[in-house]
Design a protein around this motif. Structure first.
Motif, PDB file in Angstrom:
ATOM      1  N   ARG A  79      23.201 -78.924  32.890  1.00 41.14           N
ATOM      2  CA  ARG A  79      22.853 -77.997  33.960  1.00 41.14           C
ATOM      3  C   ARG A  79      21.879 -78.638  34.944  1.00 41.14           C
ATOM      4  O   ARG A  79      22.007 -78.483  36.168  1.00 41.14           O
ATOM      5  CB  ARG A  79      22.241 -76.726  33.364  1.00 41.14           C
ATOM      6  N   ARG A  80      20.874 -79.345  34.411  1.00 43.16           N
ATOM      7  CA  ARG A  80      19.911 -80.010  35.296  1.00 43.16           C
ATOM      8  C   ARG A  80      20.588 -81.063  36.160  1.00 43.16           C
ATOM      9  O   ARG A  80      20.275 -81.206  37.345  1.00 43.16           O
ATOM     10  CB  ARG A  80      18.787 -80.630  34.462  1.00 43.16           C
ATOM     11  N   ASN A  82      23.797 -81.132  37.083  1.00 46.50           N
ATOM     12  CA  ASN A  82      24.617 -80.460  38.097  1.00 46.50           C
ATOM     13  C   ASN A  82      23.757 -79.905  39.231  1.00 46.50           C
ATOM     14  O   ASN A  82      24.138 -79.977  40.408  1.00 46.50           O
ATOM     15  CB  ASN A  82      25.429 -79.335  37.449  1.00 46.50           C
ATOM     16  N   GLU A  83      22.605 -79.350  38.870  1.00 45.66           N
ATOM     17  CA  GLU A  83      21.705 -78.834  39.895  1.00 45.66           C
ATOM     18  C   GLU A  83      21.167 -79.963  40.775  1.00 45.66           C
ATOM     19  O   GLU A  83      21.069 -79.821  42.003  1.00 45.66           O
ATOM     20  CB  GLU A  83      20.553 -78.077  39.235  1.00 45.66           C
ATOM     21  N   ARG A  84      20.857 -81.096  40.165  1.00 44.62           N
ATOM     22  CA  ARG A  84      20.369 -82.240  40.936  1.00 44.62           C
ATOM     23  C   ARG A  84      21.439 -82.728  41.912  1.00 44.62           C
ATOM     24  O   ARG A  84      21.157 -83.011  43.089  1.00 44.62           O
ATOM     25  CB  ARG A  84      19.973 -83.375  39.990  1.00 44.62           C
ATOM     26  N   ARG A  86      23.880 -80.957  43.132  1.00 42.53           N
ATOM     27  CA  ARG A  86      24.083 -79.945  44.167  1.00 42.53           C
ATOM     28  C   ARG A  86      23.025 -80.067  45.256  1.00 42.53           C
ATOM     29  O   ARG A  86      23.335 -79.996  46.459  1.00 42.53           O
ATOM     30  CB  ARG A  86      24.051 -78.553  43.553  1.00 42.53           C
ATOM     31  N   VAL A  87      21.770 -80.253  44.839  1.00 41.23           N
ATOM     32  CA  VAL A  87      20.685 -80.394  45.818  1.00 41.23           C
ATOM     33  C   VAL A  87      20.884 -81.646  46.663  1.00 41.23           C
ATOM     34  O   VAL A  87      20.731 -81.625  47.902  1.00 41.23           O
ATOM     35  CB  VAL A  87      19.325 -80.431  45.090  1.00 41.23           C
TER      36      VAL A  87
END
Length: 472
Positions: A79-80, A82-84, A86-87
């Protein structure tokens, strides 16, 4: 050392509360010798240290810094990540938008083309670094095995059409069709005009053609742009796999890098054909480490399956005329089962209707996916009578839709001639009375069933309605 000193507790040199007792105590035993002699000797007895299970369990459970669930940690890490990503992608899009706002039309087009080319290059490099697939997709007929193979796996590995070699197994398919065979060929005799002579030519098989494509990519193409290759085998269990694969079976074991764990010797004729098809007959150097390794093996007459060659196979589990596959062969593959009635794989068939120009009102009430679900539910309701019930179901792609009256629909004629015959011949060959009783008609031949498609649809509608109606 005296007994008193031996039994004294061991203490720290500095005053404190911590102390340890010795785990060795003294004892006496009588040792016997030959001729009736004996002697008393002193021995050390070592005590076994014991722990309270309740205490230990509590200590372990309450210890600080205990590791969390590895699966939860992996999910949190994903999750981290994927979030990185995305940002970072949002930041990149904002920067690109700012750059494009400062350019004219031609400049914006040039930048967009350049960025798209860079993205495709990154995707190709990522696909080249993926481990190959060695997968068998199986399930009832019509579940979309070939569709899933092409839309999911070939796309994931970025395998282009010209890098796919496809074949289909059948009872007469042999090792020669798979690897290669020498066949006679009639050619004109140059020394005797008007006459012909017989010569022999080696014809490479489907596996050798796929292997040659993979070797050519690994040896001739620069690092970073090596394309993946796929060998696709349809109806795998309709051929004698042990006989067809032969010694190639040894290559199916792959290591962690995706390359064959073992190597096999290839006859000189097959090796020459491999070099010719791969266009590497005069090549002694390669631009990649994988290519150099393959060339080195070929000099000694050996081959492996390289990491850029994936092998896919599909098979129906409900076929009667199939060959047995031993467990040693099956364990060298990954397996994926496609179940019947999975709405998530219906795709563009969700809103397709059934069309019948004879009974338009009756067929218009049915959506194709609902009709298939009702057929499968009816089949499953007779699980006590039908053997291998799971394999007797059908998928949404059992019948291909057509354009009828400017709309995409399933013609009732195909249901009558294909689906009803499948039920008659494959699902209920020994229990046709179950169909007759459910429809309320006499069924002595397939023609009787085909003539009563309307009765079959009404029976399915009533069966589905009863299943959807909750019990009082």
């Amino acid at each position: 050392m005296s007994d008193q000193e031996r039994k004294a507790p061991l203490k720290l040199s500095q005053p404190g509360k911590l102390e340890l007792k010795k785990t060795v105590e003294a004892g006496q035993v009588r040792q016997s010798f030959s001729h009736g002699r004996s002697k008393v000797v002193t021995v050390d007895v070592r005590k076994k240290r014991t722990f309270s299970s309740a205490t230990n369990a509590g200590d372990i459970g309450s210890s600080e810094g205990a590791s969390a669930n590895p699966l939860e940690e992996a999910l949190d890490s994903a999750r981290r990540e994927n979030e990185r990503r995305r940002v970072e992608q949002n930041q990149l899009n904002a920067i690109r938008a700012a750059i494009l706002s400062q350019l004219d039309g031609r400049g914006r087009l040039a930048c967009t083309i350049r960025w798209r080319a860079d993205e495709l290059q990154t995707q190709l490099e990522a696909a080249a670094s993926m481990l190959p697939e060695q997968l068998i997709i199986f399930g009832p007929p019509g579940t979309g095995k070939s569709h899933i193979l092409r839309s999911t796996y070939l796309n994931k590995l970025r395998i282009e059409r010209e890098c796919v070699v496809q074949t289909i197994f059948h009872p007469e398919y042999t090792y020669g069709d798979f690897v290669g065979k020498l066949l006679p060929l009639s050619v004109p005799d140059l020394n005797s005009p008007g006459r012909s002579t017989v010569t022999y030519r080696f014809y490479p098989g489907h596996f050798l053609l796929a292997l040659a494509k993979a070797y050519r990519e690994a040896i001739l193409v620069p690092a970073g742009v090596v394309r993946n290759v796929a060998l696709v085998i349809d109806e795998l269990n309709r051929g004698n796999c042990a006989s067809i694969f032969g010694s190639i079976f040894q290559l199916l074991d792959r290591d962690t890098r995706g390359r064959s764990s073992y190597r096999i010797h290839l006859p000189e004729m097959e090796l020459m054909a491999l070099r010719e098809q791969a266009e590497i007959s005069d090549i002694d150097q390669a631009s990649t480490a994988e290519g150099r390794h393959l060339l080195e093996l070929m000099r000694s007459g050996e081959i492996v399956i390289p990491r850029n060659l994936s092998i896919f196979a599909t098979m129906n589990t409900s076929d009667d005329s199939i060959y047995y596959m031993d467990s040693a062969f099956k364990r060298r593959w990954e397996w994926e089962y496609l179940a019947a009635g999975t709405r998530g794989r219906a795709g563009d068939l969700v809103n397709v209707q059934i069309f019948d120009d004879v009974e338009p009102a009756l067929s218009a009430a049915w959506k194709w996916v609902d009709f298939v679900d009702a057929v499968n539910s009816f089949i499953l309701s007779h699980s006590e009578s039908i053997r291998h019930i799971e394999d007797k179901q059908i998928g949404y792609r059992f019948i291909r839709p057509e354009v009828v009256n400017d709309a995409v629909a399933i013609p009732a004629s195909k249901i009558r001639n294909k689906l009803l015959f499948f039920l008659w011949d494959t699902v209920f060959p020994r229990h046709r009375s179950l169909l007759a009783d459910a429809m309320g008609v006499s069924l002595r031949t397939f023609a009787d069933l085909s003539d009563h498609l309307d009765r079959f649809m009404i029976m399915l509608w009533d069966f589905r309605s009863a299943a959807l109606t909750p019990d009082d």
